[in-house]
Design an enzyme around this catalytic site. Structure first.
Site, PDB file in Angstrom:
ATOM      1  N   GLY A  10      48.682  39.107  49.771  1.00  0.00           N
ATOM      2  CA  GLY A  10      48.108  37.788  49.514  1.00  0.00           C
ATOM      3  C   GLY A  10      49.077  36.678  49.892  1.00  0.00           C
ATOM      4  O   GLY A  10      50.168  36.933  50.414  1.00  0.00           O
ATOM      5  N   ASP A  31      47.640  46.381  47.903  1.00  0.00           N
ATOM      6  CA  ASP A  31      46.637  45.319  48.037  1.00  0.00           C
ATOM      7  C   ASP A  31      45.309  45.976  48.418  1.00  0.00           C
ATOM      8  O   ASP A  31      45.286  46.901  49.236  1.00  0.00           O
ATOM      9  CB  ASP A  31      47.060  44.308  49.113  1.00  0.00           C
ATOM     10  CG  ASP A  31      46.434  42.945  48.895  1.00  0.00           C
ATOM     11  OD1 ASP A  31      47.177  41.965  48.717  1.00  0.00           O
ATOM     12  OD2 ASP A  31      45.190  42.844  48.902  1.00  0.00           O
ATOM     13  N   SER A  75      44.960  39.467  42.301  1.00  0.00           N
ATOM     14  CA  SER A  75      43.739  38.864  41.741  1.00  0.00           C
ATOM     15  C   SER A  75      43.184  37.858  42.731  1.00  0.00           C
ATOM     16  O   SER A  75      43.965  37.147  43.370  1.00  0.00           O
ATOM     17  CB  SER A  75      44.029  38.112  40.427  1.00  0.00           C
ATOM     18  OG  SER A  75      42.846  37.482  39.961  1.00  0.00           O
ATOM     19  N   GLY A 102      50.841  50.453  32.457  1.00  0.00           N
ATOM     20  CA  GLY A 102      51.039  51.895  32.246  1.00  0.00           C
ATOM     21  C   GLY A 102      52.073  52.443  33.208  1.00  0.00           C
ATOM     22  O   GLY A 102      52.940  53.245  32.833  1.00  0.00           O
ATOM     23  N   LYS A 105      55.476  51.297  32.163  1.00  0.00           N
ATOM     24  CA  LYS A 105      55.907  52.076  30.983  1.00  0.00           C
ATOM     25  C   LYS A 105      56.421  53.453  31.422  1.00  0.00           C
ATOM     26  O   LYS A 105      57.493  53.900  30.991  1.00  0.00           O
ATOM     27  CB  LYS A 105      54.727  52.222  30.022  1.00  0.00           C
ATOM     28  CG  LYS A 105      55.011  53.078  28.810  1.00  0.00           C
ATOM     29  CD  LYS A 105      53.850  52.986  27.819  1.00  0.00           C
ATOM     30  CE  LYS A 105      53.956  54.020  26.725  1.00  0.00           C
ATOM     31  NZ  LYS A 105      53.197  55.251  27.009  1.00  0.00           N
ATOM     32  N   TYR A 145      38.011  34.179  35.618  1.00  0.00           N
ATOM     33  CA  TYR A 145      39.433  34.132  35.989  1.00  0.00           C
ATOM     34  C   TYR A 145      40.291  33.774  34.773  1.00  0.00           C
ATOM     35  O   TYR A 145      41.254  34.472  34.459  1.00  0.00           O
ATOM     36  CB  TYR A 145      39.617  33.094  37.096  1.00  0.00           C
ATOM     37  CG  TYR A 145      41.017  33.011  37.665  1.00  0.00           C
ATOM     38  CD1 TYR A 145      41.631  34.117  38.241  1.00  0.00           C
ATOM     39  CD2 TYR A 145      41.727  31.807  37.650  1.00  0.00           C
ATOM     40  CE1 TYR A 145      42.913  34.027  38.785  1.00  0.00           C
ATOM     41  CE2 TYR A 145      43.002  31.715  38.197  1.00  0.00           C
ATOM     42  CZ  TYR A 145      43.584  32.823  38.758  1.00  0.00           C
ATOM     43  OH  TYR A 145      44.853  32.737  39.299  1.00  0.00           O
ATOM     44  N   LYS A 149      42.901  36.366  32.890  1.00  0.00           N
ATOM     45  CA  LYS A 149      44.346  36.131  32.817  1.00  0.00           C
ATOM     46  C   LYS A 149      44.798  36.018  31.369  1.00  0.00           C
ATOM     47  O   LYS A 149      45.902  36.441  31.019  1.00  0.00           O
ATOM     48  CB  LYS A 149      44.702  34.861  33.593  1.00  0.00           C
ATOM     49  CG  LYS A 149      44.581  35.005  35.105  1.00  0.00           C
ATOM     50  CD  LYS A 149      45.629  35.957  35.694  1.00  0.00           C
ATOM     51  CE  LYS A 149      45.630  35.926  37.208  1.00  0.00           C
ATOM     52  NZ  LYS A 149      46.594  36.863  37.788  1.00  0.00           N
ATOM     53  N   THR A 175      49.864  26.070  43.998  1.00  0.00           N
ATOM     54  CA  THR A 175      50.955  26.321  44.942  1.00  0.00           C
ATOM     55  C   THR A 175      50.387  26.326  46.360  1.00  0.00           C
ATOM     56  O   THR A 175      49.263  26.794  46.572  1.00  0.00           O
ATOM     57  CB  THR A 175      51.640  27.663  44.614  1.00  0.00           C
ATOM     58  OG1 THR A 175      52.104  27.596  43.260  1.00  0.00           O
ATOM     59  CG2 THR A 175      52.825  27.939  45.521  1.00  0.00           C
TER      60      THR A 175
END
Ligand code: UDP
Length: 325
Positions: A10, A31, A75, A102, A105, A145, A149, A175
């Site tokens: 992205g 991606d 996203s 996960g 972790k 969205y 988030k 940005t």
């Protein structure tokens, strides 16, 4: 280090991959290419420390080699994109974040969630500090969205509390820079494309709503500093959250005039209906990043437009010399 970047093809993810490679790290870029573009990482494809894997993280992802950092940027992020894919956006924020936490972790990796100023919704506190809880319409068009988030932030903090994962959350404000998709519907690519093609600049509403635009290089520097920073022993959850953005606030109408001026375009400015739930004001309070990281943006909005123009000219097939009249 070996770093996993989701959304690595992205706009922001690809700049992040560049920076990590330049610093000598090994990068695994995931991606789905739903809104990311293979072109953004084409120059990295043959690099020995870069691996691209096309994968949709709403499905689990496992990797045998040890991973040191997970930087979770995947996203859809523009209102047009998440409006077109609301269910998938919710799944990426929920299931995608779950799978990546996960993975972090399992590897004992540091985890960074790329969150958004959208968690503040249409803010009633201005500018927005990290301690502000936000003002979000949970059933509106942007909710897929915003709430994805917000859920991702909650899940990230749950993994920190329950499993002791070393997490950080950044809330990224608008940005801009090269590799934005010219058709992602956002105001910056829209205005520059319109100005360069001599088409009318479409201001939604009366243009009095504000945004604060950060140049991509400044943002990536902020990401690296957040990762390098260690929260003080015993610090609470707020210590792990940073606003990253440029506090230089402009109205959308001012942005239209600035883009016309910098491009030398004679395009007219036209007014179109304001989309529903469009935040009226947005400006980051970056006191925390300044105090803890010593970070602040260096690039003005005018410079950001100037530095992005060659990319848009290239994408539109215009030569350097041609103005946009
Ligand atoms: N906007 C506009 N003209 C456009 C595209 C967007 O006036 O062609 C406005 C939009 O209504 C919003 C602001 O510009 O107030 C920023 O929109 P964008 O889609 O870039 O991102 P947002 O900050 O809303 O997520």
């Amino acid at each position: 280090m070996r770093v996993l970047v989701t959304g690595g093809a992205g706009f922001l993810g690809s700049h992040l991959c560049d920076r990590l490679i330049a610093e000598g790290h090994e990068v695994i870029c995931l991606d789905s290419l739903l809104t990311g573009r293979a072109d953004n990482i084409a120059h990295l494809q043959r690099h020995p420390r870069f691996t691209f894997i096309q994968h949709d993280i709403t499905h689990p992802f496992f990797i045998a080699e040890r991973v040191d950092w997970v930087l979770h940027f995947a996203s859809p992020a523009s209102p047009k994109d998440y409006g077109a894919h609301p269910i998938h956006t919710l799944k990426v924020g929920a299931l995608g974040t779950y799978h990546m936490l996960g993975l972090a972790k399992a590897h004992g990796a540091k985890f960074l969630l790329a969150s958004t100023s959208e968690v503040y919704g249409d803010p009633e506190v201005h500018p927005q500090p990290e301690s502000y809880w936000g003002h979000v319409n949970p059933i509106g068009e942007r909710s897929c969205y915003d709430e994805a988030k917000r859920f991702a932030e909650a899940l990230t903090m749950a993994y920190w509390r329950q499993h002791g994962i070393d997490v950080r959350i950044i809330r990224i404000f608008n940005t801009v820079g090269p590799r934005m998709r010219i058709d992602d519907g956002r105001v910056f690519p829209n205005f520059i494309t319109q100005a360069l093609k001599g088409e009318p600049l479409t201001v939604y509403g009366d243009g009095s709503q504000t945004r604060s635009f950060c140049y991509v290089d400044d943002l990536i520097e902020g990401v690296m500093q957040v990762m390098a920073w260690t929260p003080p022993e015993g610090a609470d959850e707020l210590a792990r959250v940073f606003n990253l953005g440029n506090p230089e606030e402009v109205t959308i109408l001012e942005l239209a005039h600035l883009v016309k001026e910098v491009t030398g375009s004679r395009s007219p400015i036209v007014f179109r209906p304001l989309p529903k739930d469009d935040p009226k004001q947005r400006r980051p309070d970056i006191t925390k990043a300044k105090n803890f990281l010593g970070w602040q943006p260096r690039t003005s909005l005018r410079e950001a437009v100037e530095r992005t123009l060659p990319y848009f000219r290239h994408m539109l097939g215009l030569s350097e010399q041609k103005g946009g009249n």
